[in-house]
Design an enzyme around this catalytic site. Structure first.
Site, PDB file in Angstrom:
ATOM      1  N   TYR A   1       0.845  -1.199   0.000  1.00 10.19           N
ATOM      2  CA  TYR A   1       0.000   0.000   0.000  1.00 10.19           C
ATOM      3  C   TYR A   1       0.884   1.254   0.000  1.00 10.19           C
ATOM      4  CZ  TYR A   1      -3.587   3.329   1.549  1.00 10.19           C
ATOM      5  OH  TYR A   1      -4.447   4.407   1.641  1.00 10.19           O
TER       6      TYR A   1
ATOM      7  N   LYS B   1       1.152   4.096  -2.967  1.00 14.81           N
ATOM      8  CA  LYS B   1       0.789   5.503  -2.727  1.00 14.81           C
ATOM      9  C   LYS B   1       1.984   6.422  -2.978  1.00 14.81           C
ATOM     10  CE  LYS B   1      -3.562   4.991  -1.772  1.00 14.81           C
ATOM     11  NZ  LYS B   1      -4.579   5.557  -2.662  1.00 14.81           N
TER      12      LYS B   1
HETATM   13  P1  NAD Z   1     -13.357   3.004   1.149  1.00 12.95           P
HETATM   14  O1  NAD Z   1     -12.932   1.581   1.178  1.00 12.95           O
HETATM   15  O2  NAD Z   1     -14.398   3.476   2.092  1.00 12.95           O
HETATM   16  O3  NAD Z   1     -13.843   3.411  -0.328  1.00 12.95           O
HETATM   17  C1  NAD Z   1     -13.128   3.000  -1.436  1.00 12.95           C
HETATM   18  C2  NAD Z   1     -13.925   3.298  -2.676  1.00 12.95           C
HETATM   19  O4  NAD Z   1     -13.133   2.863  -3.795  1.00 12.95           O
HETATM   20  C3  NAD Z   1     -15.246   2.554  -2.763  1.00 12.95           C
HETATM   21  O5  NAD Z   1     -16.206   3.406  -3.364  1.00 12.95           O
HETATM   22  C4  NAD Z   1     -14.951   1.392  -3.716  1.00 12.95           C
HETATM   23  O6  NAD Z   1     -16.089   0.988  -4.472  1.00 12.95           O
HETATM   24  C5  NAD Z   1     -13.933   2.028  -4.621  1.00 12.95           C
HETATM   25  N1  NAD Z   1     -13.070   1.078  -5.302  1.00 12.95           N
HETATM   26  C6  NAD Z   1     -12.256   0.124  -4.764  1.00 12.95           C
HETATM   27  N2  NAD Z   1     -11.657  -0.555  -5.738  1.00 12.95           N
HETATM   28  C7  NAD Z   1     -12.085  -0.020  -6.913  1.00 12.95           C
HETATM   29  C8  NAD Z   1     -11.823  -0.308  -8.272  1.00 12.95           C
HETATM   30  N3  NAD Z   1     -11.008  -1.308  -8.643  1.00 12.95           N
HETATM   31  N4  NAD Z   1     -12.462   0.432  -9.224  1.00 12.95           N
HETATM   32  C9  NAD Z   1     -13.313   1.429  -8.877  1.00 12.95           C
HETATM   33  N5  NAD Z   1     -13.588   1.744  -7.603  1.00 12.95           N
HETATM   34  C10 NAD Z   1     -12.983   1.018  -6.649  1.00 12.95           C
HETATM   35  O7  NAD Z   1     -12.004   3.819   1.307  1.00 12.95           O
HETATM   36  P2  NAD Z   1     -11.694   5.359   1.641  1.00 12.95           P
HETATM   37  O8  NAD Z   1     -11.121   5.395   3.003  1.00 12.95           O
HETATM   38  O9  NAD Z   1     -12.822   6.233   1.287  1.00 12.95           O
HETATM   39  O10 NAD Z   1     -10.465   5.576   0.639  1.00 12.95           O
HETATM   40  C11 NAD Z   1     -10.515   6.422  -0.499  1.00 12.95           C
HETATM   41  C12 NAD Z   1      -9.090   6.720  -0.923  1.00 12.95           C
HETATM   42  O11 NAD Z   1      -8.413   7.393   0.143  1.00 12.95           O
HETATM   43  C13 NAD Z   1      -8.260   5.484  -1.218  1.00 12.95           C
HETATM   44  O12 NAD Z   1      -7.415   5.729  -2.318  1.00 12.95           O
HETATM   45  C14 NAD Z   1      -7.438   5.300   0.033  1.00 12.95           C
HETATM   46  O13 NAD Z   1      -6.237   4.613  -0.212  1.00 12.95           O
HETATM   47  C15 NAD Z   1      -7.201   6.737   0.423  1.00 12.95           C
HETATM   48  N6  NAD Z   1      -6.852   6.927   1.843  1.00 12.95           N
HETATM   49  C16 NAD Z   1      -7.702   6.544   2.830  1.00 12.95           C
HETATM   50  C17 NAD Z   1      -7.328   6.733   4.154  1.00 12.95           C
HETATM   51  C18 NAD Z   1      -8.204   6.329   5.313  1.00 12.95           C
HETATM   52  O14 NAD Z   1      -7.724   6.332   6.450  1.00 12.95           O
HETATM   53  N7  NAD Z   1      -9.485   6.016   5.113  1.00 12.95           N
HETATM   54  C19 NAD Z   1      -6.104   7.328   4.451  1.00 12.95           C
HETATM   55  C20 NAD Z   1      -5.269   7.712   3.411  1.00 12.95           C
HETATM   56  C21 NAD Z   1      -5.663   7.506   2.101  1.00 12.95           C
END
Ligand code: NAD
Length: 246
Positions: free
Chosen positions: A153, A157
């Site tokens: 991961y 990123k």
């Molecule tokens: P989440 O799991 O709640 O949502 C992820 C979304 O991505 C969902 O809508 C899912 O349907 C979609 N998705 C997953 N795989 C996919 C694919 N192959 N094609 C199309 N859509 C796809 O996660 P989140 O926390 O909302 O994360 C959103 C972004 O933020 C991600 O890139 C994650 O890495 C990043 N992020 C999250 C956090 C955290 O703590 N939540 C921290 C840093 C970065």
């Protein structure tokens, strides 16, 4: 605001949902995308429409080139030129490095890195022709400093930040800005398997004193997409409440 259209990948829930709603409220036409939660994606698009905006959704896997071309065709047919792309879709996998395998590598890289590559490849040519575009990639603070037990991961990123830097240089002359946001721990389904105790420890170690909410990130994305950020490109905004301070 002039007529603007944004694609937000992975916007059925979590951070992507908040970004879609924020951009919808700001007057963008919004293309909502998810990989399987169709009902939830419809709910996001419906909410934007009920509030007087314009939105529609398409189910497609960003890791697959053919699916991304479907998003492109859908967008072109229904909305015309997409000037703003938010590469938000992402997955995380928690494992000791010694337990990682080729399958995990492909899974994480295909969504988190190839997904951004596929979407940019599909949407950038029209941005170049129109001499305008805003690309915002959702990275992670772990892409800046690395996370133990999240090596793939973190690598994916960090790669997104590298892609952001090089695309910013290459596309700047076409009036396309490319920026990233590196969120800290944000309260979404992605962290639901982390224990309450660990989340508390994260909050306690965060100078701002809490974990983030999806809306914290959505407002930053909205700023980067707006004309207030016209002179910012190649930047990664660390949105971790101070958890990471370099
Ligand atoms: P989440 O799991 O709640 O949502 C992820 C979304 O991505 C969902 O809508 C899912 O349907 C979609 N998705 C997953 N795989 C996919 C694919 N192959 N094609 C199309 N859509 C796809 O996660 P989140 O926390 O909302 O994360 C959103 C972004 O933020 C991600 O890139 C994650 O890495 C990043 N992020 C999250 C956090 C955290 O703590 N939540 C921290 C840093 C970065």
């Amino acid at each position: 605001m002039e007529n603007r259209t944004a694609l937000v990948t992975g916007s059925s829930r979590g951070i992507g949902r908040a970004i879609a709603l924020e951009l919808g409220a700001k007057g963008y036409n919004v293309i909502v995308n998810c990989v399987k939660n169709v009902d939830m994606a419809h709910e996001v698009a419906d909410t934007i429409c009920k509030n007087g905006g314009r939105a529609d959704c398409i189910c497609a896997d960003v890791s697959k080139k053919a699916d991304v071309l479907k998003i492109y065709d859908f967008a072109k047919r229904n909305f015309g030129f997409v000037d703003t792309v938010v590469n938000n879709a992402g997955i995380s996998r928690y494992a000791l490095f010694t337990d990682e395998d080729d399958e995990n590598f492909d899974e994480v890289m295909n969504v988190n890195l190839r997904g951004v590559f596929n979407v940019c490849r599909a949407f950038v040519p029209d941005m170049v022709s129109n001499r305008f575009g805003r690309i915002i990639n959702i990275s992670s603070m772990w892409g800046l400093v690395g996370a133990s037990c999240e090596s793939l991961y973190s690598a994916s990123k960090a790669a997104v930040i590298g892609l952001t830097l090089s695309l910013a240089k290459e596309l700047g002359p076409s009036n396309i800005t490319v920026n990233a946001v590196a969120p800290g721990v944000i309260n979404t389904d992605m962290i639901k398997n982390i224990s309450a105790q660990t989340i508390k420890e994260f909050s306690d170690e965060t100078p701002i004193g809490r974990c983030g909410e999806p809306e914290d990130i959505a407002r930053i994305v909205s700023f980067l997409a707006s004309s207030d950020a016209d002179f910012i490109t190649g930047e990664t905004i660390n949105a971790s409440g101070g958890f990471v301070i370099k």
